[in-house]
Motif scaffolding. Sequence first.
Motif, PDB file in Angstrom:
ATOM      1  N   LEU A  14       0.745  -1.168   0.086  1.00  0.00           N
ATOM      2  CA  LEU A  14       0.041   0.042  -0.129  1.00  0.00           C
ATOM      3  C   LEU A  14       0.933   1.191   0.015  1.00  0.00           C
ATOM      4  O   LEU A  14       0.381   2.271  -0.484  1.00  0.00           O
ATOM      5  N   MET A  15       2.073   1.350   0.691  1.00  0.00           N
ATOM      6  CA  MET A  15       2.845   2.544   0.786  1.00  0.00           C
ATOM      7  C   MET A  15       3.532   2.694  -0.408  1.00  0.00           C
ATOM      8  O   MET A  15       3.458   3.580  -1.156  1.00  0.00           O
ATOM      9  N   VAL A  16       4.023   1.728  -1.281  1.00  0.00           N
ATOM     10  CA  VAL A  16       4.387   1.656  -2.571  1.00  0.00           C
ATOM     11  C   VAL A  16       3.319   2.370  -3.620  1.00  0.00           C
ATOM     12  O   VAL A  16       3.650   3.289  -4.325  1.00  0.00           O
ATOM     13  N   PHE A  17       2.257   1.745  -3.364  1.00  0.00           N
ATOM     14  CA  PHE A  17       1.132   2.146  -4.440  1.00  0.00           C
ATOM     15  C   PHE A  17       0.639   3.480  -4.083  1.00  0.00           C
ATOM     16  O   PHE A  17       0.574   4.347  -5.250  1.00  0.00           O
ATOM     17  N   VAL A  18       0.649   4.221  -2.976  1.00  0.00           N
ATOM     18  CA  VAL A  18       0.437   5.312  -2.730  1.00  0.00           C
ATOM     19  C   VAL A  18       1.415   6.270  -3.217  1.00  0.00           C
ATOM     20  O   VAL A  18       1.117   7.430  -3.798  1.00  0.00           O
ATOM     21  N   LEU A  19       2.566   5.923  -3.078  1.00  0.00           N
ATOM     22  CA  LEU A  19       3.736   6.892  -3.500  1.00  0.00           C
ATOM     23  C   LEU A  19       3.752   6.977  -5.039  1.00  0.00           C
ATOM     24  O   LEU A  19       3.995   8.067  -5.492  1.00  0.00           O
ATOM     25  N   ILE A  20       3.540   5.833  -5.829  1.00  0.00           N
ATOM     26  CA  ILE A  20       3.509   5.730  -7.113  1.00  0.00           C
ATOM     27  C   ILE A  20       2.289   6.669  -7.765  1.00  0.00           C
ATOM     28  O   ILE A  20       2.413   7.281  -8.509  1.00  0.00           O
ATOM     29  N   LEU A  21       1.318   6.658  -7.079  1.00  0.00           N
ATOM     30  CA  LEU A  21       0.071   7.273  -7.160  1.00  0.00           C
ATOM     31  C   LEU A  21       0.335   8.778  -7.103  1.00  0.00           C
ATOM     32  O   LEU A  21      -0.007   9.495  -8.078  1.00  0.00           O
ATOM     33  N   ALA A  22       0.853   9.247  -6.015  1.00  0.00           N
ATOM     34  CA  ALA A  22       0.996  10.520  -5.779  1.00  0.00           C
ATOM     35  C   ALA A  22       1.963  11.204  -6.714  1.00  0.00           C
ATOM     36  O   ALA A  22       1.857  12.336  -7.305  1.00  0.00           O
ATOM     37  N   THR A  23       3.226  10.533  -6.948  1.00  0.00           N
ATOM     38  CA  THR A  23       3.972  10.729  -8.089  1.00  0.00           C
ATOM     39  C   THR A  23       3.551  11.132  -9.471  1.00  0.00           C
ATOM     40  O   THR A  23       3.835  11.918  -9.977  1.00  0.00           O
ATOM     41  N   ASN A  24       2.852  10.029  -9.867  1.00  0.00           N
ATOM     42  CA  ASN A  24       2.155   9.997 -10.892  1.00  0.00           C
ATOM     43  C   ASN A  24       1.068  11.067 -11.349  1.00  0.00           C
ATOM     44  O   ASN A  24       1.259  11.943 -12.473  1.00  0.00           O
ATOM     45  N   LEU A  25       0.453  11.590 -10.156  1.00  0.00           N
ATOM     46  CA  LEU A  25      -0.510  12.681 -10.230  1.00  0.00           C
ATOM     47  C   LEU A  25       0.192  13.975 -10.426  1.00  0.00           C
ATOM     48  O   LEU A  25      -0.035  14.874 -11.322  1.00  0.00           O
ATOM     49  N   ILE A  26       1.308  13.908  -9.748  1.00  0.00           N
ATOM     50  CA  ILE A  26       2.285  15.344  -9.807  1.00  0.00           C
ATOM     51  C   ILE A  26       2.836  15.409 -11.071  1.00  0.00           C
ATOM     52  O   ILE A  26       2.960  16.230 -11.730  1.00  0.00           O
ATOM     53  N   ASP A  27       3.473  14.187 -11.740  1.00  0.00           N
ATOM     54  CA  ASP A  27       3.868  14.181 -13.089  1.00  0.00           C
ATOM     55  C   ASP A  27       2.925  14.470 -14.088  1.00  0.00           C
ATOM     56  O   ASP A  27       3.371  15.212 -14.933  1.00  0.00           O
ATOM     57  N   ARG A  28       1.885  13.950 -13.876  1.00  0.00           N
ATOM     58  CA  ARG A  28       0.844  14.183 -14.723  1.00  0.00           C
ATOM     59  C   ARG A  28       0.501  15.761 -15.060  1.00  0.00           C
ATOM     60  O   ARG A  28       0.322  16.491 -16.124  1.00  0.00           O
ATOM     61  N   ASN A  29       0.347  16.424 -13.798  1.00  0.00           N
ATOM     62  CA  ASN A  29      -0.102  17.667 -13.867  1.00  0.00           C
ATOM     63  C   ASN A  29       1.027  18.587 -14.305  1.00  0.00           C
ATOM     64  O   ASN A  29       0.989  19.392 -14.919  1.00  0.00           O
ATOM     65  N   ASN A  30       2.304  18.381 -14.042  1.00  0.00           N
ATOM     66  CA  ASN A  30       3.506  18.922 -14.881  1.00  0.00           C
ATOM     67  C   ASN A  30       3.535  18.535 -16.322  1.00  0.00           C
ATOM     68  O   ASN A  30       3.756  19.789 -16.994  1.00  0.00           O
ATOM     69  N   PHE A  31       3.402  17.524 -16.887  1.00  0.00           N
ATOM     70  CA  PHE A  31       3.320  17.342 -18.159  1.00  0.00           C
ATOM     71  C   PHE A  31       2.261  18.158 -18.846  1.00  0.00           C
ATOM     72  O   PHE A  31       2.348  18.816 -19.993  1.00  0.00           O
ATOM     73  N   LEU A  32       0.862  18.110 -18.179  1.00  0.00           N
ATOM     74  CA  LEU A  32      -0.138  19.133 -18.828  1.00  0.00           C
ATOM     75  C   LEU A  32       0.469  20.575 -18.875  1.00  0.00           C
ATOM     76  O   LEU A  32       0.062  21.185 -19.785  1.00  0.00           O
ATOM     77  N   ARG A  33       1.058  21.085 -17.916  1.00  0.00           N
ATOM     78  CA  ARG A  33       1.728  22.411 -17.774  1.00  0.00           C
ATOM     79  C   ARG A  33       2.582  22.592 -18.862  1.00  0.00           C
ATOM     80  O   ARG A  33       2.470  23.657 -19.620  1.00  0.00           O
ATOM     81  N   VAL A  34       3.551  21.542 -19.604  1.00  0.00           N
ATOM     82  CA  VAL A  34       4.397  21.794 -20.429  1.00  0.00           C
ATOM     83  C   VAL A  34       3.697  21.801 -21.669  1.00  0.00           C
ATOM     84  O   VAL A  34       4.011  22.608 -22.651  1.00  0.00           O
ATOM     85  N   LYS A  35       2.593  20.900 -21.727  1.00  0.00           N
ATOM     86  CA  LYS A  35       1.751  20.634 -23.194  1.00  0.00           C
ATOM     87  C   LYS A  35       0.975  22.130 -23.355  1.00  0.00           C
ATOM     88  O   LYS A  35       0.957  22.405 -24.492  1.00  0.00           O
ATOM     89  N   ASP A  36       0.505  22.676 -22.220  1.00  0.00           N
ATOM     90  CA  ASP A  36      -0.196  23.754 -22.636  1.00  0.00           C
ATOM     91  C   ASP A  36       0.904  25.019 -22.884  1.00  0.00           C
ATOM     92  O   ASP A  36       0.484  25.806 -23.636  1.00  0.00           O
TER      93      ASP A  36
END
Length: 199
Positions: A14-36
């Motif tokens: 669960l710790m690994v899953f939460v960490l991967i999910l959190a970093t994935n959401l942050i990365d997704r947000n940053n990728f959207l900023r770059v794309k925009d």
Amino acid sequence: MTFYNKIKWVLGILMVFVLILATNLIDRNNFLRVKDSVITIYNDRIVANDIIFEMSRLVQEKEVAMAKQDSIFFVDRNKEVNLEVQALITRFDQTKLTVEEGKIFNAFKDDLKALQKSEAALTQSGLSQTTALENQIRSVEANLYKLSKIQLSEGRRQTSLSKKAISSIELFTHMEIYILVFLAILVQIIVIYKPKEEE
């Protein structure tokens, strides 16, 4: 496997899953900023700069005709030029404008209307009174120059935002790797560790 061991496994995963999910959401947000930012640089800056260039070219055509006192231009071609400029204004209006850019663009449109009135007066005077037209052309060209400079500064700003987002992505990627390694070691310790049994 005892109940305690199952809980350790579930918590570790669960710790690994939460960490991967959190970093994935942050990365997704940053990728959207770059794309925009990239889309904005192209649509609202490069295309806008091309429109400004085309309008400048058409205004220069008017300026050359005035300098040559080309009466045929003002009778025939000028109407076409005005329609082309109007079409370019409509296209420019569809880009995303900053507050400063909007003010300058409105001033440009006002100066362009005044220029067209001066052209009509010039035609009626038989191309003898060019001073008002010269002043209006200078004013229109000055606004086009300012709009062009805004495209450059806004493009630079968008590029800077992209660089910050990319740096953030790289930082979170490194942090994610380090935390995953730490969690993998922690999970191994939890799984392998056996408390001493009381005698």
